[in-house]
Scaffold this active site. Structure first.
Site, short mmCIF file in Angstrom:
data_model
loop_
_atom_site.label_atom_id
_atom_site.label_comp_id
_atom_site.label_asym_id
_atom_site.label_seq_id
_atom_site.Cartn_x
_atom_site.Cartn_y
_atom_site.Cartn_z
N LEU A 300 -4.16 11.43 58.09
CA LEU A 300 -2.98 10.42 58.60
C LEU A 300 -1.57 10.97 58.63
CD1 LEU A 300 -2.48 7.68 59.52
CD2 LEU A 300 -2.37 6.86 57.06
N TYR A 359 -10.90 6.33 62.80
CA TYR A 359 -12.27 5.92 63.14
C TYR A 359 -12.96 5.18 62.04
CZ TYR A 359 -17.62 7.43 63.69
OH TYR A 359 -18.81 7.33 63.97
#
Ligand code: NAD
Length: 453
Positions: A300, A359
């Site tokens: 991230l 995802y």
């Protein structure tokens, strides 16, 4: 995709080395090989606690037409192995009720055949009486723990039958039959809630005869296998994929005499175009499988807006928009009479995965979407369910670094990756009439993933 380690530890020196070092010793799983495949490969024992005896009798009776050697007694000649043990625990009202049937089950395990099956039938834990709730919930703990103990390709799964639902309802029997069969090879440690009666499959070999199914992302991998299994089960299949995958898509669809539709699922009119194609070419649309997805992995801290947005757009926003349009069509009477909406989630959508916040978000979103859609689908006489694969041997997993792949493969109770066909079998089962009583659920196909939730 081959797993050479299984061959290595299956015989001779490899077997000796693996045994002496305590290394995993996975076996080749028994899989469905067409209409002649036996449901199970040995006698089937039906056990129960005292209060569930009547329902156990009903289950044993209902299994007789399946060409099984069904027994109620734990005696077995020394050279015979159990094909499966079905444990009916629907009547338990306190934890002490579990001792006799569960210990009897334990006494059979050394004589369970390779790829044998343990299936429990129980009732949901959501009851006011704390003792009864504890006893019912305890069944989950038995199944999940036993799944981790079994070896040689054997699995333990459970069916949680809604209160008031007949134990011999088509959906309960259909789920039992699926979990006993070789089609559920990579489903392990799962409890499948059945809340409605469903209806009988017209035939066990072609339960989808006369049904029209659309599968997105059909050009390769799991999607291509879903196409083949739905077609094997009698459905007429429309394969959908992006124009760039047109040649591969045509190859897959020609192989099953289906039709190909080149379409990006993010197109605003995607559902309408699939529906139009289905109506014009085949006269109806009954089953839609949202399988198309992409990955754009990044921690991230390094995530770019493009990578985040692309995954969200394809993996969750497209199925959402398509389902919205499909529901409208259904309400206008323009879908088949028992519509089935199926969507692929993923293990990272349940337990998370490093580098996959995008995802994981999309695949968790699939679970939320499925649960929210279930009541609307029930009103239309249909169902919405999700399928969450774990490590599956595909192009995607083949590209993983060797060591990471080798570790990931073994991190489940069956100590190996699943095959695309294992996912496809679950999709086909959930699309079948007999699964009509399963709605708003997520069925994992992960060999009982050992880490995370
Ligand atoms: N492979 C695994 O181990 C695994 C594990 C868990 C879940 N899944 C899920 O299973 C599904 C299939 O996975 P796979 O490994 O076969 O993937 P894959 O990448 O091999 O195939 C995906 C297909 O979707 C198509 N596609 C991508 N974007 C599209 C779009 N916008 N419109 C139409 N088609 C599009 C691709 O062209 C491709 O043919 C995915 O939903 C994936 O998230 C896979």
């Amino acid at each position: 995709m081959s797993d050479t380690y299984i061959d290595f530890v299956s015989g001779g020196l490899g077997k000796k080395v693996a045994t002496s070092l305590g290394l995993p010793r996975p076996v080749r799983l028994r899989r469905h090989e067409g209409p002649g495949t036996p449901l199970v490969t040995g006698p089937v024992l039906v056990l129960s606690d005292e209060a569930s005896r009547g329902e156990a009798d009903a289950i044993a009776h209902a299994m007789l037409p399946w060409d099984l050697d069904v027994r109620r007694d734990t005696y077995l000649p020394p050279d015979v192995k159990w094909g499966a043990v079905v444990v009916v625990l629907t009547g338990v009202t306190r934890p002490g009720d579990l001792a006799a049937p569960v210990l009897a089950l334990g006494s059979t395990l050394r004589a369970l055949t390779r790829s044998g099956r343990i299936v429990t039938l129980s009732r949901p834990a959501g009851v006011a009486d704390a003792e009864a709730a504890a006893a019912r919930a305890a069944v989950d703990g038995v199944v999940r723990s036993l799944g981790k103990e079994l070896r040689a390709g054997a699995t333990a799964n459970g069916i949680v039958v809604a209160d008031g639902l007949d134990i011999a309802a088509p959906s309960v029997l259909g789920t039992l039959r699926f979990l006993l069969s070789a089609k559920s090879a990579f489903v392990d440690g799962q409890l499948v809630p059945v809340s409605g009666p469903g209806s009988e499959n017209p035939s066990w070999d072609t339960p989808l005869a006369g049904r029209i199914a659309a599968v997105t992302g059909a050009a390769r991998g799991i999607g291509a296998e879903i196409v083949r299994v739905l077609a094997r089960d009698g459905a007429t299949v429309i394969g959908v994929d992006v124009p760039a995958a047109g040649d591969a898509l045509a190859g897959v669809m020609n192989g099953v005499r289906g039709t190909a539709l080149q379409l990006d699922v993010t197109a605003p009119d995607a559902a309408r175009r699939i529906h139009e194609h289905a109506q014009q070419r085949h006269g109806s649309l009954d089953i839609v499988v949202h399988n198309a997805a992409i990955v754009r992995d990044k921690l991230l801290a390094n995530m770019t807006p493009e990578k985040w947005n692309d995954v969200i757009r394809v993996d969750i926003e497209a199925p959402l928009a398509m389902n919205r349009a499909l529901l409208e069509l259904g309400r206008a009477g323009l879908l088949g009479s028992t519509p089935r909406l199926l969507a692929l989630s993923s293990a990272p959508g349940i337990s998370g995965n490093r580098g996959q916040t995008n995802y994981g978000a999309a695949k968790s979103g699939i679970v939320g979407m499925t649960q929210a859609l279930a009541p609307a689908l029930a009103e239309l006489g249909g169902t919405a369910n999700a399928i969450a694969p774990g490590f599956i041997e595909t192009e995607m997993t083949r590209r993983m670094p060797t060591v990471t792949r080798e570790v990931a493969r073994r991190l489940n109770s069956l100590q190996q990756g699943g095959q695309p066909v294992d996912v496809a079998e679950v999709v086909a089962f959930l699309a079948s009439p007999a699964a009509g009583g399963i709605n708003g659920e997520v069925v994992r196909v992960c060999g009982q993933h050992l880490v995370g939730r």
